[in-house]
Design an enzyme around this catalytic site. Structure first.
Site, PDB file in Angstrom:
ATOM      1  NE  ARG A   1      55.362 -15.185  45.729  1.00 41.36           N
ATOM      2  CZ  ARG A   1      55.199 -16.399  45.160  1.00 41.36           C
ATOM      3  NH1 ARG A   1      56.196 -17.362  45.172  1.00 41.36           N
ATOM      4  NH2 ARG A   1      54.129 -16.672  44.446  1.00 41.36           N
TER       5      ARG A   1
ATOM      6  CE1 TYR B   1      51.123 -31.514  28.904  1.00 44.36           C
ATOM      7  CE2 TYR B   1      52.047 -33.148  27.667  1.00 44.36           C
ATOM      8  CZ  TYR B   1      51.942 -31.939  27.899  1.00 44.36           C
ATOM      9  OH  TYR B   1      52.534 -30.869  27.325  1.00 44.36           O
TER      10      TYR B   1
ATOM     11  CG  ASN C   1      55.883 -16.301  40.804  1.00 39.88           C
ATOM     12  OD1 ASN C   1      54.897 -16.298  40.751  1.00 39.88           O
ATOM     13  ND2 ASN C   1      56.373 -17.362  41.851  1.00 39.88           N
TER      14      ASN C   1
END
Length: 349
Positions: free
Chosen positions: A194, A70, A169
């Protein structure tokens, strides 16, 4: 004894024990994060506030920070957790901004939310709507403001305009669908294929999604899926998916990149860059927060979001409720399962 996070005040007299998730080295979160018990001061300085954490999610930024990938790399050992909601338990003699019982977030520069209690200077606390349900409040600090700002700051959208997005999603993607619906915008949503595809598509359309397609369908030339012309594209994936989003932009349109789940570079088509003057922008919530000189913009955003959540116009993000003791399993699942958010609840539900 571990060195305490800098947000805690170190005093000789200690009486309050708190569990907290720490990491002493960077690496796989499920391997390096540990649960420790530390002691907090029993006396508050005049400007200090004791808060009791209620719930805190595991976000991609948490995973990346623990891995060391990060942008912000805290010194080690570090307290884990960047987001969560708490209640004020006790205040110092000079505290005026909050009172016991208030629901609060910590400021955007203070980590360490995966714990039971914490002591913070009042200037590092953000008071939010006291009646906001914890399922919303725990995830209020990062995704809702990010989505709100991306939809409002990068394009002059009118009702009926299209927004195209990938990673649709995800927790952020689902909030894009709902906030865009509230503001009167249409959404074209790209997801990965999926097993439970039909169930997921129905869930997203019930939230207000106008179109939902898989990456496989989008890339299949035989299916000839035509994306709508859009002023705004929201990219949380990168790679080939971002190329398709950028191609959908109309003249002067903007693609905003806020994540890179594919770990591949963001792509853009050359011709639209040259001839349609499309733009590519990056979004990091911290940059916007630090640039604000007028608190009224922040308060309006929080008020709008809280109102929509309390009215039911924004539904709670599907979640798996975890205890701090379940951190290893929760961290492992947070990296491979994205339909539900892993959230630490500090008390038994």
């Amino acid at each position: 004894m571990l060195k305490l996070n800098s947000s805690f005040r170190s005093l000789a007299s200690r009486s309050l024990s708190t569990r907290q998730l720490f990491y002493e080295k960077r690496g796989k979160p499920e391997k390096v994060v540990q649960l420790r018990t530390i002691e907090l001061a029993d006396t508050l300085a005049p400007e200090e506030v004791l808060i009791e954490w209620q719930a805190a999610p595991i976000n991609p930024a948490d995973i990346n920070q623990i891995q060391g990938t990060y942008a912000v790399r805290p010194s080690l050992p570090a307290a884990a957790g960047l987001e969560g909601a708490a209640r004020v338990s006790k205040i110092g003699s000079a505290v005026k901004s909050v009172k016991p019982g208030d629901q609060v977030l910590t400021s955007y520069v203070i980590p360490g939310t995966w714990t039971d209690f914490g002591i913070y200077d009042q200037k590092n606390l953000i008071k939010i709507d006291n009646d906001l349900p914890i399922e919303h409040a725990a995830l209020f600090k990062v995704n809702p403001p990010s989505v709100y700002l991306m939809l409002k700051e990068y394009a002059q959208l009118k009702k009926g305009d299209w927004v195209v997005q990938n990673c649709a999603n995800s927790a952020a993607g689902k909030q894009v669908i709902q906030i865009a619906r509230i503001l009167g915008f249409k959404t074209f949503n790209v997801i990965r294929n999926r097993e439970n595809l039909g169930e997921l598509v129905k869930e997203m359309k019930d939230m207000g999604a106008d179109e939902v397609v898989t990456e496989d369908e989008l890339y299949d030339k035989k299916k000839k899926i035509k994306m709508p012309r859009a002023k705004l594209a929201l990219n949380g994936v990168g790679g080939k998916s971002s190329l398709y989003l950028a191609t959908a932009l109309e003249s002067g349109g903007c693609m905003v990149t806020y994540g890179g789940m594919s770990r591949q570079p963001t792509q853009a088509p050359t011709a639209p860059l040259i001839f349609n003057d499309i733009s590519l922008r990056g979004f990091w919530l911290m940059t916007w927060i630090l640039a604000q000189k007028d608190e009224r913009a922040l308060q309006k955003m929080y008020a709008d979001l809280s109102g929509w959540m309390k009215s039911g116009e924004i539904a709670p993000i599907p979640m798996v409720k975890r205890s701090l003791d379940e951190h290893e399993e929760a961290l492992a699942e947070a990296q491979v399962k994205f339909d539900k958010k892993q959230v630490f609840f500090m008390k038994k539900q």
